[in-house]
Design a protein around this motif. Structure first.
Motif, PDB file in Angstrom:
ATOM      1  N   ILE A  37       0.835  -1.205   0.000  1.00  0.00           N
ATOM      2  CA  ILE A  37       0.000   0.000   0.000  1.00  0.00           C
ATOM      3  C   ILE A  37       0.867   1.252   0.000  1.00  0.00           C
ATOM      4  CG2 ILE A  37      -1.665   1.307   1.385  1.00  0.00           C
ATOM      5  CD1 ILE A  37      -2.829  -1.418   2.256  1.00  0.00           C
ATOM      6  N   ALA A  38       1.956   1.233   0.761  1.00  0.00           N
ATOM      7  CA  ALA A  38       2.859   2.387   0.763  1.00  0.00           C
ATOM      8  C   ALA A  38       3.468   2.601  -0.615  1.00  0.00           C
ATOM      9  CB  ALA A  38       3.963   2.185   1.808  1.00  0.00           C
ATOM     10  N   TRP A  42       3.000   5.919  -2.822  1.00  0.00           N
ATOM     11  CA  TRP A  42       4.181   6.617  -3.333  1.00  0.00           C
ATOM     12  C   TRP A  42       4.105   6.768  -4.863  1.00  0.00           C
ATOM     13  CZ3 TRP A  42       7.925   5.063  -6.792  1.00  0.00           C
ATOM     14  CH2 TRP A  42       9.022   5.920  -6.921  1.00  0.00           C
ATOM     15  N   ALA A  43       3.677   5.710  -5.552  1.00  0.00           N
ATOM     16  CA  ALA A  43       3.572   5.772  -7.013  1.00  0.00           C
ATOM     17  C   ALA A  43       2.508   6.777  -7.440  1.00  0.00           C
ATOM     18  CB  ALA A  43       3.258   4.388  -7.566  1.00  0.00           C
ATOM     19  N   ILE A  45       1.505   9.450  -5.738  1.00  0.00           N
ATOM     20  CA  ILE A  45       2.032  10.796  -5.472  1.00  0.00           C
ATOM     21  C   ILE A  45       3.067  11.178  -6.531  1.00  0.00           C
ATOM     22  CG2 ILE A  45       3.434  12.139  -3.864  1.00  0.00           C
ATOM     23  CD1 ILE A  45       2.024  10.648  -1.586  1.00  0.00           C
ATOM     24  N   ALA A  46       3.946  10.259  -6.890  1.00  0.00           N
ATOM     25  CA  ALA A  46       4.962  10.544  -7.902  1.00  0.00           C
ATOM     26  C   ALA A  46       4.318  10.814  -9.255  1.00  0.00           C
ATOM     27  CB  ALA A  46       5.936   9.375  -7.999  1.00  0.00           C
ATOM     28  N   PHE A  47       3.284  10.052  -9.589  1.00  0.00           N
ATOM     29  CA  PHE A  47       2.607  10.243 -10.878  1.00  0.00           C
ATOM     30  C   PHE A  47       1.922  11.599 -10.942  1.00  0.00           C
ATOM     31  CE2 PHE A  47      -1.296   9.909 -13.425  1.00  0.00           C
ATOM     32  CZ  PHE A  47      -0.722   9.704 -14.664  1.00  0.00           C
ATOM     33  N   PHE A  48       1.176  11.946  -9.897  1.00  0.00           N
ATOM     34  CA  PHE A  48       0.461  13.227  -9.930  1.00  0.00           C
ATOM     35  C   PHE A  48       1.431  14.400  -9.805  1.00  0.00           C
ATOM     36  CE2 PHE A  48      -3.212  10.553  -8.628  1.00  0.00           C
ATOM     37  CZ  PHE A  48      -3.995  10.814  -9.744  1.00  0.00           C
TER      38      PHE A  48
END
Length: 52
Positions: A37-38, A42-43, A45-48
């Motif tokens: 889930i973390a 993280w993915a 947040i990185a994508f947006f």
């Protein structure tokens, strides 16, 4: 065999080891799920962050 003799018969049970194994197994599953889930958070947040 009387009922008293049958009541005194003691059958050893294996109880401590499966409980420890089960607790370890559940803890491992919990840690893996938390890491998964973390990673997804993280993915996302990185994508947006890359998108904006």
């Amino acid at each position: 065999m009387t009922q008293e003799a049958a009541a005194e018969a003691h059958v050893p049970t294996r109880h401590a080891r499966p409980d420890l194994f089960g607790a370890t197994f559940l803890a491992t599953i919990g840690i893996v799920m938390l890491a998964w889930i973390a990673g997804l958070v993280w993915a996302a947040i990185a994508f947006f962050n890359w998108l904006v």
